[in-house]
Scaffold this active site. Structure first.
Site, PDB file in Angstrom:
ATOM      1  N   ASP A 140       0.856  -1.185   0.000  1.00 48.24           N
ATOM      2  CA  ASP A 140       0.000   0.000   0.000  1.00 48.24           C
ATOM      3  C   ASP A 140       0.891   1.233   0.000  1.00 48.24           C
ATOM      4  OD1 ASP A 140      -2.259   1.879   1.037  1.00 48.24           O
ATOM      5  OD2 ASP A 140      -3.233  -0.086   0.891  1.00 48.24           O
ATOM      6  N   ASP A 149      -1.208   2.725  18.328  1.00 50.78           N
ATOM      7  CA  ASP A 149      -2.116   1.612  18.073  1.00 50.78           C
ATOM      8  C   ASP A 149      -1.526   0.561  17.139  1.00 50.78           C
ATOM      9  OD1 ASP A 149      -4.460   1.223  19.396  1.00 50.78           O
ATOM     10  OD2 ASP A 149      -5.702   2.423  18.064  1.00 50.78           O
ATOM     11  N   THR A 188      12.545   3.636   4.352  1.00 48.93           N
ATOM     12  CA  THR A 188      11.724   4.580   5.122  1.00 48.93           C
ATOM     13  C   THR A 188      10.250   4.298   4.844  1.00 48.93           C
ATOM     14  OG1 THR A 188      11.927   6.202   3.337  1.00 48.93           O
ATOM     15  CG2 THR A 188      13.483   6.363   5.161  1.00 48.93           C
ATOM     16  N   HIS A 207      -3.191   6.122   4.002  1.00 52.28           N
ATOM     17  CA  HIS A 207      -3.995   5.009   3.485  1.00 52.28           C
ATOM     18  C   HIS A 207      -3.493   3.671   4.006  1.00 52.28           C
ATOM     19  CE1 HIS A 207      -5.750   2.235   0.468  1.00 52.28           C
ATOM     20  NE2 HIS A 207      -6.683   3.160   0.304  1.00 52.28           N
ATOM     21  N   VAL A 218      -3.807  -2.392  18.026  1.00 56.06           N
ATOM     22  CA  VAL A 218      -3.639  -3.072  19.310  1.00 56.06           C
ATOM     23  C   VAL A 218      -4.921  -2.988  20.133  1.00 56.06           C
ATOM     24  CG1 VAL A 218      -2.317  -3.132  21.449  1.00 56.06           C
ATOM     25  CG2 VAL A 218      -1.175  -2.609  19.280  1.00 56.06           C
ATOM     26  N   ASN A 221      -5.344  -1.259  24.658  1.00 54.33           N
ATOM     27  CA  ASN A 221      -4.165  -0.509  25.094  1.00 54.33           C
ATOM     28  C   ASN A 221      -4.532   0.877  25.609  1.00 54.33           C
ATOM     29  OD1 ASN A 221      -4.869   0.639  22.647  1.00 54.33           O
ATOM     30  ND2 ASN A 221      -2.749   0.952  21.975  1.00 54.33           N
ATOM     31  N   ILE A 225      -8.426   2.427  18.611  1.00 54.75           N
ATOM     32  CA  ILE A 225      -9.326   1.394  18.126  1.00 54.75           C
ATOM     33  C   ILE A 225      -8.704   0.022  18.350  1.00 54.75           C
ATOM     34  CG2 ILE A 225     -10.278   2.923  16.343  1.00 54.75           C
ATOM     35  CD1 ILE A 225      -8.452   1.361  14.355  1.00 54.75           C
ATOM     36  N   ALA A 312      -7.961  -8.427  -8.282  1.00 50.78           N
ATOM     37  CA  ALA A 312      -9.158  -9.052  -7.715  1.00 50.78           C
ATOM     38  C   ALA A 312      -9.816 -10.026  -8.683  1.00 50.78           C
ATOM     39  CB  ALA A 312     -10.157  -7.970  -7.290  1.00 50.78           C
ATOM     40  N   TYR A 314      -8.408 -12.015 -10.937  1.00 54.17           N
ATOM     41  CA  TYR A 314      -7.695 -13.222 -11.346  1.00 54.17           C
ATOM     42  C   TYR A 314      -8.373 -14.458 -10.752  1.00 54.17           C
ATOM     43  CZ  TYR A 314      -3.860 -10.358 -13.104  1.00 54.17           C
ATOM     44  OH  TYR A 314      -3.106  -9.463 -13.807  1.00 54.17           O
ATOM     45  N   ASP A 343     -16.077 -12.214  -4.819  1.00 54.49           N
ATOM     46  CA  ASP A 343     -16.385 -13.328  -3.921  1.00 54.49           C
ATOM     47  C   ASP A 343     -17.348 -12.950  -2.807  1.00 54.49           C
ATOM     48  OD1 ASP A 343     -14.716 -15.397  -5.074  1.00 54.49           O
ATOM     49  OD2 ASP A 343     -13.010 -14.215  -4.385  1.00 54.49           O
ATOM     50  N   SER A 366     -11.093  -0.511  -0.296  1.00 53.80           N
ATOM     51  CA  SER A 366      -9.806  -0.511   0.414  1.00 53.80           C
ATOM     52  C   SER A 366      -9.987  -0.869   1.874  1.00 53.80           C
ATOM     53  CB  SER A 366      -9.163   0.877   0.340  1.00 53.80           C
ATOM     54  OG  SER A 366      -8.391   1.033  -0.814  1.00 53.80           O
TER      55      SER A 366
END
Length: 696
Positions: A140, A149, A188, A207, A218, A221, A225, A312, A314, A343, A366
């Site tokens: 990505d 998080d 980086t 993104h 996580v 914590n 979220i 997607a 294939y 699917d 996404s």
């Protein structure tokens, strides 16, 4: 030449050719700039005006298994809202909260349009007795590896020593601690603004951070979220292929990232991007990986059955294609669909997750893909040696039905984490490494080796590769390095010796086998004989030769007694025309002749034959007279003295209307009467046999 006048071509090389020959092919292309050449793949830039022609040359070359244009791929997020929600996709009670300009509001929704995540978390510890670490590659934009998080759930390459500037694990990437930035060509994996907290606007990594949070933020914590798979030991491998202000990316970098993730042992690959271009190199990289790919179906509101989105679309067992719904179970106007090619669906509207230095709400396929990837991660954590086709089967087979999806996707529902975990008895585990068998052979100069593969465990053969010499398992980098082999198709090799073969399946089992390929070390053999013409002016030498391995390459002869060195130049002898191992040559002189034979692997030998004329001094027949009925036959057999006489015989009939005789002395009665059969040698010796033919 300006960069805008250049076109990128992705090249995947054929199994039968070593890297050196493939590199030589690339170097021979006019005006081609090799951007990168890694193992059996390369990206080259060529002048746009020459791109079609050069692509044709590549596709026609036996060195190349696939070649295609590079192209851009698009992130599959469609909006960046000013509010956030409370993760309705995990637990939908009939409404969800969002924050806009620091104000909290409530949006009504349909209860239970969610993936039953709390129920899955509650049952996880009791259902999964021996959980394992699961690595999810997020290909990505970058990911905020310092986010509170996310930091604890970021994959770390233990084979690297941070900051020493050395490729410690010899994988071709220096200091790839958390993954790699293929967009910028360095390690980086997140680009921060001057404050070191927020994203750099000119290279936005929100993104990928958002996707990572959906999967593995996580749990418990005290901040932010929780990710779908946060109850399990899930690690995010960061592979940045999108960058710049608009988040652009290329297919070539996607292929590189997939190969990296495969080599480094990732279990799942989240792909929240797509392209309309059907690219052979991209398809092959996915097909040859043992990862489970969860791919976004796209956000154009179109039918993927007629307007494909790749990867997607294939039709591979290790890809799950995912579209998105809102909190009421409806597809949005932007949701792609396809009853044959998409699917399943997953939550994808108003999804609140991590971004660089904070949190944000995004919508699109996404966001749907990582929801499904998170559930897959829970299943993968249930033990060792699962495989993609079975994970896909379990996810789709336990999907929570959504009425609005009927006729829009293959499986009209969304992942149900609790149901999937409850069905883990259906998880199949393949603990057996595949087996290879070898069948050697020859094709003229080449040694042939046919490699067959079988997989007892059932996950299927993923890739077979080989390298010359004795190699370690690590040399093959989990099936992404060395030369690929097509099972049951012969490999042409130039040298005998030891070769190391690698085989792996889709459950991660792999093995190497060192095979000793034997050469043809036996020279051809031949039986030689000669005949003398009736007039004794020509002698014919017959050669019946055989070579049961590489095959007969050359037969020559020369007058006199010679060794093989005499025939080395190929000009000293006269070539004998051979067909199916048989041939002959004519000589005028008696004496010694040498026949030279060689095979396609360079084995050679000579045999000599003494050709001489041995005249007969007398002759007798097996009968001096014979009575036959019309239609009967009789074999007239002469005996020459000496027995080794080379004289040829001629037979004649005084009355062919009564009986006739062929060149071998076979007499055939034709009609009543008498005829005399004469047998005559070249030296003039004659013997006669009277044939009486009676009426029947």
């Amino acid at each position: 030449m300006p960069q805008e006048d250049m076109t990128g071509l992705i090249v995947l090389f054929s199994p039968a050719f070593p890297r050196e020959e493939c590199g030589a092919l690339l170097a021979s292309l006019p005006d081609a700039d090799i951007v990168w050449h890694e193992n059996s793949a390369a990206l080259i830039n060529v002048p746009a005006s020459e791109a079609d022609r050069i692509l044709g040359l590549l596709c026609a070359s036996s060195c190349v298994s696939a070649a295609d244009y590079d192209g851009e791929i698009e992130l599959a997020s469609i909006s960046m809202d000013a509010y956030s929600n409370a993760q309705w996709g995990l637990n939908n009670t009939g409404s969800y909260s969002f924050i806009s300009d620091m104000n909290t509001s409530t949006i009504l929704s349909t209860p239970d349009i969610d993936m039953n995540i709390p129920e899955a978390w509650d049952s996880y510890q009791s259902l999964v007795s021996s959980p394992r670490e699961v690595v999810v590659a997020v290909i990505d934009t970058g990911v905020d590896v310092n986010h509170p998080d996310l930091a604890a759930n970021i994959w770390i390459n233990r084979g690297e020593i941070p900051g020493d500037g050395i490729d410690n694990d010899n994988n071709g990437f220096v200091d790839d601690i958390y993954g790699w930035d293929f967009y910028n060509g360095d390690n980086t994996v997140c680009h921060y603004d001057k404050d070191g907290v927020h994203t750099l606007l000119t290279d936005n990594d929100d993104h990928g951070s958002h996707v990572a949070g959906i999967i593995a933020a996580v749990k418990d914590n005290g901040v932010g979220i929780a990710g779908v798979a946060s109850c399990a030991d899930v690690k995010i491998m960061v592979l940045k292929i999108h960058g710049g202000k608009n988040g652009s990316g290329t297919i070539a970098n996607a292929v590189r990232a997939i190969r990296y993730a495969t080599a480094m042992g990732a279990d799942i690959c989240n792909i929240s991007w797509g392209t309309s271009r059907d690219n052979q190199a991209l398809e092959q990289a996915i097909r040859e990986s043992d990862m489970f790919f969860v791919a976004a179906a796209g956000n154009s509101g179109s039918n993927n059955d007629s307007s494909p989105v790749y990867p997607a679309n294939y039709p591979l067992d290790n890809i799950l294609s995912v579209t998105f719904i809102d909190a009421s179970g409806r597809m949005s106007a932007k949701s792609n669909y396809g009853p044959s090619t998409v699917d399943i669906a997953a939550p994808g509207v108003h999804i609140f997750s991590t971004c660089v230095g904070g949190y944000v709400s995004l919508s699109g396929s996404s966001m749907a893909a990582p929801h499904a990837a998170g559930v897959a991660a829970l299943l993968y954590s249930c033990g060792q040696h699962q495989y993609p086709a079975n994970i896909k089967e379990l996810l789709t087979g336990t999907a929570k039905p959504i009425a609005e999806l009927e006729g829009k996707v293959k499986y009209a529902g969304i992942p149900d984490a609790a149901a999937a975990l409850g069905a883990i008895s259906g998880l199949r585990h393949d603990y057996y490494a595949p087996v290879l068998t070898f069948t050697p052979g020859f094709d003229k100069e080449n040694l042939l080796l046919t490699v067959s593969a079988s997989d007892k465990g059932g996950s299927g053969i993923r890739t077979v590769r080989y390298a010359a010499g004795v190699r370690e398992l690590s040399s093959f980098r989990r099936g992404t390095a060395e030369t690929a082999v097509t099972p049951d198709s012969p490999i042409a090799l130039t040298k005998a010796g030891k070769y190391t073969f690698y085989v792996s399946d889709y459950a991660g089992n792999e093995r190497i086998i060192v095979y000793q390929l034997e050469d043809d070390l036996l020279a051809p053999t031949a039986a030689l004989s000669w005949q003398v013409s009736f007039l004794r002016d020509t002698m014919t030498v017959h050669v019946n030769a055989s070579d049961h391995q590489s095959g007969l390459r050359l037969v020559q002869y020369a007058e006199g007694n010679h060794d093989t060195d005499y025939f080395r130049s190929g000009k000293a002898g006269t070539t004998v025309s051979m067909k199916n191992g048989s041939g002959s040559f004519h000589v005028k002189k008696e004496g010694l002749y040498t026949v030279y034979l060689s095979d396609y692997r360079g084995n050679k030998t000579v045999q000599t034959i003494e050709v001489q004329v041995i005249p007969s001094v007398s002759m007798s027949l097996n009968a001096s007279s014979k009575t036959l009925a019309a239609g009967m036959t009789f074999q007239l057999i002469p005996s020459l003295n000496p027995a080794e006489s080379t004289d040829k015989l001629k037979f004649s009939s005084s009355n062919p209307a009564v009986c006739k005789v062929n060149s071998a002395g076979m007499v055939t009665a034709i009609a009543p009467g008498k005829a005399v059969i004469t047998a005559k040698t070249a030296s003039g010796i004659e013997k006669k046999c009277t044939i009486t033919v009676n009426a029947e």
